[in-house]
Design an enzyme around this catalytic site. Structure first.
Site, PDB file in Angstrom:
ATOM      1  N   LYS A  98      -3.811  -9.686  -1.223  1.00 23.59           N
ATOM      2  CA  LYS A  98      -2.948  -9.450  -2.382  1.00 23.59           C
ATOM      3  C   LYS A  98      -1.629 -10.238  -2.315  1.00 23.59           C
ATOM      4  CE  LYS A  98       0.583  -6.166  -1.506  1.00 23.59           C
ATOM      5  NZ  LYS A  98       0.680  -6.350  -0.106  1.00 23.59           N
ATOM      6  N   LYS A 112     -14.026  -9.607   7.283  1.00 21.51           N
ATOM      7  CA  LYS A 112     -13.194  -8.450   6.943  1.00 21.51           C
ATOM      8  C   LYS A 112     -14.077  -7.201   6.846  1.00 21.51           C
ATOM      9  CE  LYS A 112      -9.593  -6.983   3.769  1.00 21.51           C
ATOM     10  NZ  LYS A 112      -8.590  -6.741   4.796  1.00 21.51           N
ATOM     11  N   GLY A 153       0.809  -1.221   0.000  1.00 17.78           N
ATOM     12  CA  GLY A 153       0.000   0.000   0.000  1.00 17.78           C
ATOM     13  C   GLY A 153       0.840   1.269   0.000  1.00 17.78           C
ATOM     14  N   ASN A 154       1.985   1.213   0.689  1.00 18.08           N
ATOM     15  CA  ASN A 154       2.874   2.358   0.818  1.00 18.08           C
ATOM     16  C   ASN A 154       3.432   2.893  -0.487  1.00 18.08           C
ATOM     17  OD1 ASN A 154       3.020   2.560   3.675  1.00 18.08           O
ATOM     18  ND2 ASN A 154       5.104   3.284   3.328  1.00 18.08           N
ATOM     19  N   LYS A 176       2.009 -12.169   4.422  1.00 19.45           N
ATOM     20  CA  LYS A 176       3.229 -12.052   3.607  1.00 19.45           C
ATOM     21  C   LYS A 176       4.120 -13.264   3.838  1.00 19.45           C
ATOM     22  CE  LYS A 176       3.182  -7.062   4.068  1.00 19.45           C
ATOM     23  NZ  LYS A 176       2.148  -6.882   3.053  1.00 19.45           N
TER      24      LYS A 176
HETATM   25  P1  ADP Z   1       1.501  -3.599   2.912  1.00 16.08           P
HETATM   26  O1  ADP Z   1       0.619  -2.411   2.822  1.00 16.08           O
HETATM   27  O2  ADP Z   1       2.843  -3.408   2.307  1.00 16.08           O
HETATM   28  O3  ADP Z   1       0.840  -4.872   2.485  1.00 16.08           O
HETATM   29  P2  ADP Z   1       1.136  -4.097   5.787  1.00 16.08           P
HETATM   30  O4  ADP Z   1       0.921  -2.852   6.567  1.00 16.08           O
HETATM   31  O5  ADP Z   1      -0.025  -4.975   5.522  1.00 16.08           O
HETATM   32  O6  ADP Z   1       1.893  -3.741   4.456  1.00 16.08           O
HETATM   33  O7  ADP Z   1       2.257  -4.994   6.509  1.00 16.08           O
HETATM   34  C1  ADP Z   1       3.528  -4.441   6.874  1.00 16.08           C
HETATM   35  C2  ADP Z   1       3.544  -4.139   8.352  1.00 16.08           C
HETATM   36  O8  ADP Z   1       3.568  -5.368   9.109  1.00 16.08           O
HETATM   37  C3  ADP Z   1       4.753  -3.419   8.889  1.00 16.08           C
HETATM   38  O9  ADP Z   1       4.655  -2.044   8.713  1.00 16.08           O
HETATM   39  C4  ADP Z   1       4.753  -3.816  10.373  1.00 16.08           C
HETATM   40  O10 ADP Z   1       4.171  -2.791  11.143  1.00 16.08           O
HETATM   41  C5  ADP Z   1       3.864  -5.042  10.457  1.00 16.08           C
HETATM   42  N1  ADP Z   1       4.445  -6.220  11.112  1.00 16.08           N
HETATM   43  C6  ADP Z   1       3.770  -7.048  11.941  1.00 16.08           C
HETATM   44  N2  ADP Z   1       4.524  -8.055  12.375  1.00 16.08           N
HETATM   45  C7  ADP Z   1       5.754  -7.882  11.801  1.00 16.08           C
HETATM   46  C8  ADP Z   1       6.980  -8.619  11.867  1.00 16.08           C
HETATM   47  N3  ADP Z   1       7.108  -9.733  12.574  1.00 16.08           N
HETATM   48  N4  ADP Z   1       8.038  -8.158  11.146  1.00 16.08           N
HETATM   49  C9  ADP Z   1       7.915  -7.028  10.392  1.00 16.08           C
HETATM   50  N5  ADP Z   1       6.783  -6.293  10.306  1.00 16.08           N
HETATM   51  C10 ADP Z   1       5.703  -6.707  10.995  1.00 16.08           C
HETATM   52 MG    MG Z   2      -0.123  -1.291   4.731  1.00 12.65          MG
END
Ligand code: ADP
Ligand code: MG
Length: 312
Positions: A214, A129, A11-12, A276
């Site tokens: 995603k 969700k 998303g970033n 992820k």
């Molecule tokens: P995106 O929008 O890229 O899909 P998300 O916000 O869904 O990203 O996921 C990334 C976030 O996951 C990071 O910013 C972090 O705050 C969080 N996170 C939770 N657990 C972990 C972990 N074990 N290691 C790294 N990040 C983590």
């Molecule tokens: Mg995000």
């Protein structure tokens, strides 16, 4: 042979938290992301790009909800298709511009991508969700009656529509994606987890209102087009164990078996790093390499010098 890399943009890469979701801001974020992607192309990687759509589909849903007396609301699968179109267009145009600056003449195309899910997916029995606007209890009852939506109370803030997040079974456009990649076209596909569709008994497909994760659908894409590398670009440099605690430690190169232990110990949060890790693990099990890192570390990570790299 060029290495085939499926990149899942977080998303970033499109909109950062607290930024106003106007077009110019999103385009500028996408442009910066495409600067990085163009460099990867320059280094000889064949890219297949997918992306998230959480904030964008949320805003589109809100637009539809707010204007429903004027223009009829569209179903959620259609809204996902709309975001694939507009985010894809931003990436397509920006990436093309960045490639031109590097003197690279490659075609870039956005594909409306359908992802098959099962009608019998367990998640449809208990949609959980929350998406879109908050409603009062009375409004919720009316919407339930009028649209057949399921609405649930969301942490004391009001009622919200809830949808299922079913598991992706397959990418329906995989053959055409393969052909395009073989033809050296850069393909943007599977945005927002893909448009969820189910196969009916008579063999036709129809859209179903739900949201596919995603990261999981990008992993499916990577598997189905025989990618060498599956890369999840997010807003942290690594996956960590003991994330956010004083003893936090980054995971660098790791094998499937060791990562499975960390999953069991519960290091990865459910709605964010969890999917992820699950997706990265699934791809690594098939013999490919999975990377989880930040956008600006992508090049370093492909060289094996940064990020979390998972292999069998
Ligand atoms: P995106 O929008 O890229 O899909 P998300 O916000 O869904 O990203 O996921 C990334 C976030 O996951 C990071 O910013 C972090 O705050 C969080 N996170 C939770 N657990 C972990 C972990 N074990 N290691 C790294 N990040 C983590
Ligand atoms: Mg995000």
């Amino acid at each position: 042979m060029e290495k085939r890399v499926v990149i899942a943009l977080g998303g970033n890469a499109i909109l950062q938290p607290k930024q106003e979701p106007n077009y110019e801001t999103q385009l500028e974020n996408v442009r910066k992301s495409c600067e990085v992607l163009a460099k990867l192309v320059e280094e000889g990687y064949q890219l297949i790009i997918s992306h998230g759509n959480g904030p964008q589909v949320g805003n589109l849903l809100r637009q539809n909800e707010e204007a429903k007396e004027v223009v009829p609301q569209m179903p959620l699968d259609v809204l996902t298709a709309e975001t694939q179109g507009f985010i894809g267009y931003m990436i397509q145009q920006s990436l093309k511009n960045e490639l031109n600056k590097l003197g690279i003449n490659k075609e870039v195309i956005t594909l409306a991508t359908r992802v098959e899910v099962s009608k019998d997916d367990e998640k449809f029995k208990d949609p959980s969700k929350p998406i879109g606007a908050f409603y009062t209890e009375e409004e919720a009852l009316i919407l339930k009656e009028e649209k057949g939506w399921l609405l649930k109370e969301d942490s004391g803030r009001g009622f919200r529509r809830v949808v299922a997040s079913p598991k992706p079974i397959g990418i329906l456009e995989k053959e055409v994606i393969k052909k395009l990649v073989d033809d050296d076209v850069i393909v943007i596909a599977g945005g927002g987890g893909g448009i969820p569709v189910i196969r009916e008994e008579n063999g036709t497909y129809s859209g179903i209102e739900s949201v596919i994760d995603k990261d999981l659908s990008s992993c499916k894409l990577a598997e189905e087009i025989n990618a060498d590398i599956f890369m999840i670009l997010t807003d942290v440099d690594n996956a960590y164990i003991n994330y956010g605690k004083p003893e936090q430690k980054s995971i660098e190169k790791i094998q499937v078996s060791e990562l499975m232990n960390y999953i069991e110990e519960g290091h990865f949060a459910k709605g964010s790093m969890g999917p992820k890790i699950e997706a990265a693990l699934q791809f690594a099990k098939t013999g490919g390499k999975s990377h989880i890192c930040s956008l600006f570390q992508a090049r370093q990570s492909l060289k094996g010098e940064s990020g979390t790299i998972i292999s069998k």
